[in-house]
Design an enzyme around this catalytic site. Sequence first.
Site, PDB file in Angstrom:
ATOM      1  CB  CYS A 192       1.286   6.369  11.090  1.00 22.25           C
ATOM      2  SG  CYS A 192       2.235   7.659  10.366  1.00 22.25           S
TER       3      CYS A 192
ATOM      4  CB  CYS B  94       7.151  -4.897   8.632  1.00 20.01           C
ATOM      5  SG  CYS B  94       8.464  -3.979   9.469  1.00 20.01           S
TER       6      CYS B  94
ATOM      7  CB  CYS C 243       6.495  -2.037  16.041  1.00 14.83           C
ATOM      8  SG  CYS C 243       8.147  -1.581  15.495  1.00 14.83           S
TER       9      CYS C 243
ATOM     10  CD  GLU D 270      -2.846  -1.357   2.312  1.00 16.15           C
ATOM     11  OE1 GLU D 270      -3.912  -1.937   2.126  1.00 16.15           O
ATOM     12  OE2 GLU D 270      -2.493  -0.932   3.417  1.00 16.15           O
TER      13      GLU D 270
ATOM     14  CB  CYS E 258       3.075  -1.318  13.651  1.00 14.96           C
ATOM     15  SG  CYS E 258       3.094  -1.010  11.877  1.00 14.96           S
TER      16      CYS E 258
ATOM     17  CB  CYS F 116       3.027   7.800   2.890  1.00 20.17           C
ATOM     18  SG  CYS F 116       3.480   6.606   4.149  1.00 20.17           S
TER      19      CYS F 116
HETATM   20  N1  SAH Z   1       9.724   1.018   9.646  1.00 22.44           N
HETATM   21  C1  SAH Z   1       9.748   2.436   9.550  1.00 22.44           C
HETATM   22  C2  SAH Z   1       8.653   3.042   8.670  1.00 22.44           C
HETATM   23  C3  SAH Z   1       7.250   2.500   8.771  1.00 22.44           C
HETATM   24  S1  SAH Z   1       6.201   2.960  10.097  1.00 22.44           S
HETATM   25  C4  SAH Z   1       9.702   3.033  10.936  1.00 22.44           C
HETATM   26  O1  SAH Z   1       9.538   2.305  11.890  1.00 22.44           O
HETATM   27  O2  SAH Z   1       9.891   4.234  11.052  1.00 22.44           O
HETATM   28  C5  SAH Z   1       5.887   4.657   9.953  1.00 22.44           C
HETATM   29  C6  SAH Z   1       5.572   5.308  11.300  1.00 22.44           C
HETATM   30  O3  SAH Z   1       4.292   4.909  11.812  1.00 22.44           O
HETATM   31  C7  SAH Z   1       6.566   4.951  12.381  1.00 22.44           C
HETATM   32  O4  SAH Z   1       6.918   6.079  13.122  1.00 22.44           O
HETATM   33  C8  SAH Z   1       5.774   3.983  13.260  1.00 22.44           C
HETATM   34  O5  SAH Z   1       6.286   3.876  14.538  1.00 22.44           O
HETATM   35  C9  SAH Z   1       4.407   4.613  13.183  1.00 22.44           C
HETATM   36  N2  SAH Z   1       3.308   3.734  13.574  1.00 22.44           N
HETATM   37  C10 SAH Z   1       3.249   2.405  13.486  1.00 22.44           C
HETATM   38  N3  SAH Z   1       2.047   1.965  13.941  1.00 22.44           N
HETATM   39  C11 SAH Z   1       1.360   3.055  14.329  1.00 22.44           C
HETATM   40  C12 SAH Z   1       0.050   3.260  14.838  1.00 22.44           C
HETATM   41  N4  SAH Z   1      -0.781   2.243  15.026  1.00 22.44           N
HETATM   42  N5  SAH Z   1      -0.333   4.532  15.098  1.00 22.44           N
HETATM   43  C13 SAH Z   1       0.508   5.566  14.853  1.00 22.44           C
HETATM   44  N6  SAH Z   1       1.732   5.436  14.346  1.00 22.44           N
HETATM   45  C14 SAH Z   1       2.164   4.191  14.089  1.00 22.44           C
END
Ligand code: SAH
Length: 363
Positions: free
Chosen positions: A356, A131, A135, A111, A138, A124
Amino acid sequence: MEESVIKTSETDLIASETTMPKRDVRKLSLEELKTFFVSKGDKPFRAQQVHEWLWKRSVTDFDDMTNLSLATRELLKLHFVINNIKVDTLQQSADGTIKNAVKLHDGLIVESVLIPTEKRITACVSSQVGCSLACKFCATARLKRMRNLNPDEIYDQVATIKQQSELFFGRPLTNIVFMGMGEPLLNYANVMAAIEKITSPQGLNMAAKRLTVSTVGIAKMIVKMADDEVKFNLAVSLHSAINSTRSSIMPINDTNTLEELGEALKYWYKKRKKKVTYEYVVWEGVNDTEKDARALLEFCKIIPCKVNIIEYNKIEEGGYRQAKEEILLLYQNLLESHGITTRIRKSRGKDIDAACGQLANKS
Ligand code: SAH
């Protein structure tokens, strides 16, 4: 239209009839394209023309390369394909945000999101299918990592959004963020190759200073980026400046501690002289105390930085809840009182799962 002397030879026709899969023309460098044309008795200059159609004008069909003769186009079709991505579904949010689910040549889907604001249009983009980082907050982490995206697949996401930007909003694409699916620094070579095509004058010619790579903070790759003298911006998804807390939400922190991250960032700043942006979500019961905010403040003293407090976008699992507005303001006041620019950012595209951390190929 220019006439070419190229004749399709018998061996060419035989090649086309065998089952040998055709190569993706975008896997060839300019030099390799030149060698190809010379081997077919044509001018090396053709390579330049094809390269320009592919990377500057983003064409996806040899027939659109209108300054090439029909014979040259046929020759290209005989030997190559263009494995461009295809928009599978397009959703538009009430706030204008567009989410594309794009299909790759092997059928996998990633996406990418177009985010319009008054002043900017931001793309974006994803760097991996799924991935590997796990985390806890996420949605992409639920998909696991299936494969890295190729440079052309990353480039295509930007090219697609660039076109949509003109088509839907009548404005040019201004910014690019690697904040879609995947960890860009775990697909470093391909991400760098894509950025080269996106920023070079022979490609999309977008300014590197308007491009941001966001990472979970892989220390040794940040050092590599500094050594490679990259011109784009760096964002680090921090979310906590206390090791035990960060490890509990981001397993990468077990092997890649805040101390190692801090050292890598010092090196980055020494070499690149560029501020870093920290992305930070505040969750109830996770990182919502004064101790957490003070730890972030200390971390912010390592190198010049900005902080984006981003809204938590609820995902199905995990049971995480964003802290109340007043806690976010406490964070902001503390950091700002020490001269650290801190913005509280609202999410875009939440109604279509485009914000995000929500990219999870739900549809
Ligand atoms: N792997 C990279 C880029 C992808 S995530 C990274 O970790 O930076 C892009 C952003 O979204 C990151 O800052 C991540 O921590 C944030 N993110 C992930 N899940 C989220 C959520 N449920 N709500 C808000 N931000 C989130």
